[in-house]
Design an enzyme around this catalytic site. Structure first.
Site, PDB file in Angstrom:
ATOM      1  N   LEU A 116       0.814  -1.216   0.000  1.00  0.00           N
ATOM      2  CA  LEU A 116       0.000   0.000   0.000  1.00  0.00           C
ATOM      3  C   LEU A 116       0.848   1.267   0.000  1.00  0.00           C
ATOM      4  O   LEU A 116       0.450   2.296   0.534  1.00  0.00           O
ATOM      5  CB  LEU A 116      -0.912   0.015   1.241  1.00  0.00           C
ATOM      6  CG  LEU A 116      -1.959  -1.093   1.334  1.00  0.00           C
ATOM      7  CD1 LEU A 116      -2.603  -1.088   2.708  1.00  0.00           C
ATOM      8  CD2 LEU A 116      -3.011  -0.932   0.252  1.00  0.00           C
ATOM      9  N   PRO A 138       1.634   3.635  -2.303  1.00  0.00           N
ATOM     10  CA  PRO A 138       1.047   4.888  -2.789  1.00  0.00           C
ATOM     11  C   PRO A 138       0.021   5.475  -1.814  1.00  0.00           C
ATOM     12  O   PRO A 138      -0.037   6.693  -1.619  1.00  0.00           O
ATOM     13  CB  PRO A 138       0.397   4.495  -4.120  1.00  0.00           C
ATOM     14  CG  PRO A 138       1.153   3.291  -4.560  1.00  0.00           C
ATOM     15  CD  PRO A 138       1.468   2.552  -3.298  1.00  0.00           C
ATOM     16  N   TYR A 139      -0.764   4.599  -1.205  1.00  0.00           N
ATOM     17  CA  TYR A 139      -1.764   5.037  -0.232  1.00  0.00           C
ATOM     18  C   TYR A 139      -1.089   5.690   0.975  1.00  0.00           C
ATOM     19  O   TYR A 139      -1.478   6.778   1.421  1.00  0.00           O
ATOM     20  CB  TYR A 139      -2.613   3.849   0.195  1.00  0.00           C
ATOM     21  CG  TYR A 139      -3.548   4.126   1.351  1.00  0.00           C
ATOM     22  CD1 TYR A 139      -4.725   4.843   1.158  1.00  0.00           C
ATOM     23  CD2 TYR A 139      -3.251   3.654   2.628  1.00  0.00           C
ATOM     24  CE1 TYR A 139      -5.592   5.094   2.218  1.00  0.00           C
ATOM     25  CE2 TYR A 139      -4.108   3.900   3.690  1.00  0.00           C
ATOM     26  CZ  TYR A 139      -5.272   4.623   3.482  1.00  0.00           C
ATOM     27  OH  TYR A 139      -6.120   4.868   4.533  1.00  0.00           O
ATOM     28  N   TYR A 140      -0.075   5.034   1.508  1.00  0.00           N
ATOM     29  CA  TYR A 140       0.619   5.577   2.672  1.00  0.00           C
ATOM     30  C   TYR A 140       1.345   6.876   2.341  1.00  0.00           C
ATOM     31  O   TYR A 140       1.380   7.799   3.156  1.00  0.00           O
ATOM     32  CB  TYR A 140       1.595   4.547   3.249  1.00  0.00           C
ATOM     33  CG  TYR A 140       0.943   3.662   4.277  1.00  0.00           C
ATOM     34  CD1 TYR A 140       0.830   4.072   5.598  1.00  0.00           C
ATOM     35  CD2 TYR A 140       0.411   2.424   3.933  1.00  0.00           C
ATOM     36  CE1 TYR A 140       0.218   3.276   6.555  1.00  0.00           C
ATOM     37  CE2 TYR A 140      -0.206   1.617   4.872  1.00  0.00           C
ATOM     38  CZ  TYR A 140      -0.299   2.054   6.185  1.00  0.00           C
ATOM     39  OH  TYR A 140      -0.909   1.280   7.117  1.00  0.00           O
ATOM     40  N   LYS A 174      -1.288   9.589   2.318  1.00  0.00           N
ATOM     41  CA  LYS A 174      -1.686   9.941   3.680  1.00  0.00           C
ATOM     42  C   LYS A 174      -0.586  10.732   4.387  1.00  0.00           C
ATOM     43  O   LYS A 174      -0.858  11.715   5.096  1.00  0.00           O
ATOM     44  CB  LYS A 174      -2.026   8.671   4.471  1.00  0.00           C
ATOM     45  CG  LYS A 174      -3.329   8.017   4.073  1.00  0.00           C
ATOM     46  CD  LYS A 174      -4.503   8.938   4.360  1.00  0.00           C
ATOM     47  CE  LYS A 174      -5.840   8.289   4.100  1.00  0.00           C
ATOM     48  NZ  LYS A 174      -6.957   9.260   4.263  1.00  0.00           N
TER      49      LYS A 174
END
Length: 214
Positions: free
Chosen positions: A126, A128-130, A133
C-alpha cells in the site's frame, strides 16, 4: 458546532454521520459525490451537499460554507489505481485544507492511517496510499488549522467495543470502524487533541479515558 463530513458515504464516514445525526451538541452537513447519495440522506432529514474532491478549491469552499469544523473521512477506495489515490487521498485532502483556511474554518479532524508518519513502517502493498496519507497529514500539520489527525489500524466491520489504545506510536493492530468513528467525533470538542496526531487500535481503555490521557 456545524460539522461538515467529507466522505460521508464511506464506511467510516457513514458511521460518523450516524453519530453526529444523533448528537445534540452539533449540527451536520454531509458532503457526497453523487446526487443519489444526497437524496438518500435527504430522506433521513440530513443536510447534504454534492461535491467532489477532484473539483476546484473554490467549489469545495462553496460546499464548506457555514461550517465550523471539518471531518475528512474520504478515500479513493481499494478498487482504484494509484492515480485516484494521488488525486483524492492527497490532492483532494490538501484542497479541503486550503478551502478551510480560505473560509476561516479552524477545526479539522483528519482520518489517516496507522504509522503514516513513519515511512519505515509502511505496508509494501500500500505504498502509494501511505505516501498520500503521509503528505496530506504533513500539509495539515503545516497549516494554520486546529487539526487532529487520527491514524487507525486495520479497519474491521465488527461491533465496536468502546475500548481503544491511543498513542503517538503503536505497533500493528486493528480496530472496528464503530470505534474509529466514535473517537473522531469525540475529539471535536477536546482541547487537548488540537494540533495532535495519534495512532489508534483496539485496547483496554475507554475512549473518553484514552483521549483524556493524550
Amino acid at each position: 458546532m456545524n460539522v461538515l463530513v467529507i466522505g460521508a458515504n464511506g464506511q467510516v464516514g457513514q458511521k460518523v454521520v450516524n453519530l453526529l445525526d444523533n448528537n445534540k451538541d452539533h449540527s451536520l452537513k454531509a458532503m457526497v459525490r453523487k446526487k443519489e447519495q444526497a437524496d438518500e440522506l435527504a430522506n433521513r432529514g440530513i443536510e447534504s451537499v454534492v461535491a467532489s474532491l477532484e473539483d476546484s478549491v473554490d467549489t469545495i469552499s462553496e460546499a464548506m460554507k457555514g461550517s465550523d469544523a471539518v471531518i475528512f473521512a474520504a478515500g479513493s477506495g481499494g478498487s482504484t489505481g494509484s492515480d485516484k489515490t494521488l488525486l483524492v487521498d492527497l490532492d483532494g485532502a490538501v484542497k479541503t485544507i486550503e478551502a478551510a483556511e480560505k473560509l476561516g474554518i479552524k477545526r479539522y479532524v483528519m482520518l489517516s492511517a496507522l504509522q503514516a508518519h513513519n515511512r519505515e513502517n509502511w505496508s509494501e502493498a500500500l505504498l502509494p496510499y501511505y505516501a498520500a496519507k503521509h503528505y496530506a497529514d504533513k500539509a495539515l500539520e503545516a497549516s494554520s488549522l486546529d487539526y487532529t489527525i487520527v491514524r487507525p489500524g486495520g479497519l474491521l466491520n465488527e461491533e465496536g467495543t468502546g475500548k481503544v489504545s491511543i498513542a503517538e506510536n503503536l505497533g500493528r493492530g486493528s480496530i472496528p470502524r464503530d470505534d474509529v468513528a466514535e473517537v473522531i467525533v469525540s475529539t471535536l470538542m477536546k482541547q487537548n487533541t488540537i494540533r495532535r496526531s495519534f495512532d489508534l487500535i483496539c485496547g483496554d481503555s475507554l475512549i473518553t479515558q484514552s483521549i483524556g490521557s493524550l
